[in-house]
Design a protein around this motif. Sequence first.
Motif, PDB file in Angstrom:
ATOM      1  N   UNK A 143      20.337  53.364  29.533  1.00  0.00           N
ATOM      2  CA  UNK A 143      21.095  52.122  29.689  1.00  0.00           C
ATOM      3  C   UNK A 143      20.776  51.443  31.007  1.00  0.00           C
ATOM      4  N   UNK A 144      20.602  52.267  32.042  1.00  0.00           N
ATOM      5  CA  UNK A 144      20.505  51.667  33.370  1.00  0.00           C
ATOM      6  C   UNK A 144      19.063  51.423  33.795  1.00  0.00           C
ATOM      7  N   UNK A 157      21.608  51.190  39.641  1.00  0.00           N
ATOM      8  CA  UNK A 157      22.951  51.759  39.693  1.00  0.00           C
ATOM      9  C   UNK A 157      23.971  50.654  39.911  1.00  0.00           C
ATOM     10  N   UNK A 160      24.441  48.528  36.849  1.00  0.00           N
ATOM     11  CA  UNK A 160      25.167  49.119  35.726  1.00  0.00           C
ATOM     12  C   UNK A 160      26.658  49.158  35.986  1.00  0.00           C
ATOM     13  N   UNK A 161      27.040  49.004  37.263  1.00  0.00           N
ATOM     14  CA  UNK A 161      28.464  49.036  37.553  1.00  0.00           C
ATOM     15  C   UNK A 161      29.021  47.658  37.864  1.00  0.00           C
ATOM     16  N   UNK A 163      30.539  45.500  36.060  1.00  0.00           N
ATOM     17  CA  UNK A 163      31.828  45.111  35.504  1.00  0.00           C
ATOM     18  C   UNK A 163      32.974  45.958  36.021  1.00  0.00           C
ATOM     19  N   UNK A 164      32.647  47.002  36.777  1.00  0.00           N
ATOM     20  CA  UNK A 164      33.718  47.896  37.210  1.00  0.00           C
ATOM     21  C   UNK A 164      34.283  47.391  38.519  1.00  0.00           C
ATOM     22  N   UNK A 168      38.926  48.430  43.622  1.00  0.00           N
ATOM     23  CA  UNK A 168      40.175  49.039  43.167  1.00  0.00           C
ATOM     24  C   UNK A 168      40.004  50.538  43.038  1.00  0.00           C
ATOM     25  N   UNK A 169      38.837  50.957  42.533  1.00  0.00           N
ATOM     26  CA  UNK A 169      38.654  52.371  42.236  1.00  0.00           C
ATOM     27  C   UNK A 169      38.381  53.203  43.463  1.00  0.00           C
ATOM     28  N   UNK A 170      37.812  52.581  44.483  1.00  0.00           N
ATOM     29  CA  UNK A 170      37.408  53.388  45.621  1.00  0.00           C
ATOM     30  C   UNK A 170      38.180  53.019  46.873  1.00  0.00           C
TER      31      UNK A 170
END
Lengths: 176, 635
Positions: A143-144, A157, A160-161, A163-164, A168-170
């Motif tokens: 995919x990436x 990398x 591929x991220x 949309x994330x 907020x996540x980190x």
Amino acid sequence: MGSTNSTLSKIPNVEELMRETGFSPAHIVRLYDRFESLDKEKTGHLRPEDFGAINRQDTVDFHSFVRILAHFRPAENNRPRDPSLPEPVNSRISKLKFAFQLYDLDKDGKISRAELLQVLRSMMEMQVTEEQLESIADRTIQEADLDRDDAISFEEFRKSLEKVNIDHKMSIRFLR
Amino acid sequence: VPSLSPFPFPFSPSMVATWMDGEKASGLGSNSSKGGLSLDVPMALRVFSVDYYHVQAPFEIVLWIMLASLAKLGFHWSGRLPAVVPESCLLIMVGLLVGGVIYGVRHSAPPTLSADAFFLFLLPPIVLDAGYFLPGKLFFENLGTILWYAVLGTLWNVLGIGVCLYGVCLLASGSLGDVSLLHCLLFSSLIAAVDPVAVLSVFQEIHVNEQLHILVFGESLLNDAVTVVLYKLFESFLRLPVVTGVDVLLGGCRVLGVGLGGLGVGLFFGLVAALTSRFTSRAQVIAPLFVFLYSYLSYLTSEMLHLSGIMAIVTCAVTMKQYVEANLSERSNTSIQYFLKMWSSVSETLIFIFLGVSTIQDVHMWSWAFVCSTLLLCLLWRATGVILLTAVVNKVRRNVVTFRDQFIIAYGGLRGAICFSLVFLIDDFPKKRLFITTTIVVILFTVFVQGMTIKPLVELLEVKRRKRNLPTVSEEIHSRLLDHLLAGIEDVVGYWGQHYWKDKFEQFNQRYLCRFLIREERQARSSIVRVYQELERRDERADEEHITHVDVRCQTRPHLLEEMDSIRRILTRNLHSFNNKQIPAYSRHTLHGTPAAEGRKPLRRHQSLGGKHSPWSQVTPTVHSITHSSIQPYS
């Protein structure tokens, strides 16, 4: 906890540290107290034993401790950034670089299939077979991987991220 | 009339007395107090006689409960039905059936529910069951969010529905003119008592993730407490001649005081129960009895002091659970669990039977405006409440409450037994029958319509969502990695807002409470087991370090659709994730293996492993290795 000023004076190069990481004096003091409570032998370094792992040689001193944790400050995107200054530690790119390093253990700038497999293996529970892991790793790389070199570079990398919501996540909110 | 007061059943003795008189009046009785269909053989000894009236009241109750239990058996044997229909539906249908039978057979007044019987006998088992099976640690981790939903959400619902209903009554003042604002508020306070737990049983097969489960469970419990307190408050307001602003203020203070007081009483009895259980090793058979006695005592004590009994009994259960489970034998623990399920089941069954009986009575007051607006307002206010509260709370939580979760919380707000009982117990006033009818309609609607359609709707929602933004495999894996990382970092930093107080409490717990309240042998054994587990875990981790050499494949082949599906399934099922573990949901009607026993217990550091702080009390091996690899000095 002691007063802020007396604790700050115990730390060498504290102004430079604060400038580099963007933490406020109150945060530095808190992190210092936390560092001390983790550092039971009072050597000034955190060894892996303090974290419960074994068989590793690296140590962490307070400055590195703070620098690493600075990655987890919530990013502030309202102030226009001066392009001549170096990238702040807690920007999205820096956070992504940090995450990239977790995969890239041999530090060659690419996530190879073997490295990806190793991370996957530690994340999955026991019931997953080796072929399933391999097929998942294959799919991830497929995919990436845009330049077809069977490894994921940092650019791939990051893409591929897209949309994330990395911020907020980190981020640990209280470190603002 | 034979005295029946020793029997703790939900009829008031006078009700039964009228019943008996009714029987006698209808000519079935005979001249003597022995009554019955005895053969008319004078002056000889009766060899065979039937004396129904002697056992009538308990006999009929047992028959009802037996009928409901047999129906449940049949229900669970009926294939796909339990996955589609919530068990509350079944209970209501049994209740309606029994009500119909009673109505057909008897023409005198059917048995009714009295306030004492409900509050003293029927409510405690239901609440105790829920409180005892509350997963403690998870509850406290999410306590802020749960309180947010339960307290604020309930207040939002109560005030919203009450005021809007009053508006409707003013508009339709022809028929509804004599319903005052206080009555509307009283009604809305009882109609806001939701029972979302009823809907969780429908989600048995697929993802009820841990977070949703505890939110729904915790909210339903605290929501009951808040509802009952508000209900009693509004009832006492109704009894005052005039309500002033000072009264409202005092009311607010009273709500707070009642809640905290109940908490205190519960804590006290919980600790005493834990202490008592320490000494039960020589009389294991009566050990479960202490659990029930102390819980019930805490409930009664707080009712005596006009504090919140629900808060007391829940606090008592939560407090004593960990110590009692450590102190009592395996069998005693099992019998406690089974008894709790049994009693709460019986309680709920009886309440629903009353519901059925009361539905098939003659006197119903109907008002289209009132009923329809109540239904609409209930749905509307709950939905808006959940959406608004979630929007605020998601900014603070790391694990957001997704839209699907919100939908389940909002749409799954079925009304249940508590609503009905509370409406039945209102002091009599002209429009009481209207309230009862409306409540019955709301309960029937939510249980049948909402209960049965929620699962298809959620699946529809997921299908739509899935079509729109399918996360790629890369995204899933990397997101999960980041979750692990953040959890580890939070532990390293000793996340002040959450873990600081938790760590402090754990220390206090280990050092003082456990030593005092748990038996000697139990303490030592558990820590050795823990050390063994920790050592085993370390060995596992050391094994993980060895990288098996894998041949790099030259060509990448396109992945078939089925493979993609299977990959996705593997990922959702197997990725270690903290907040999306699949566990069986709490159900009032079944017992699953407790998650604590099967899943991962949080690992506590034994003294010998070093460190008075235990920063790693919650982590898994994954987090260890990932966090460690991140804490390396880098250039």
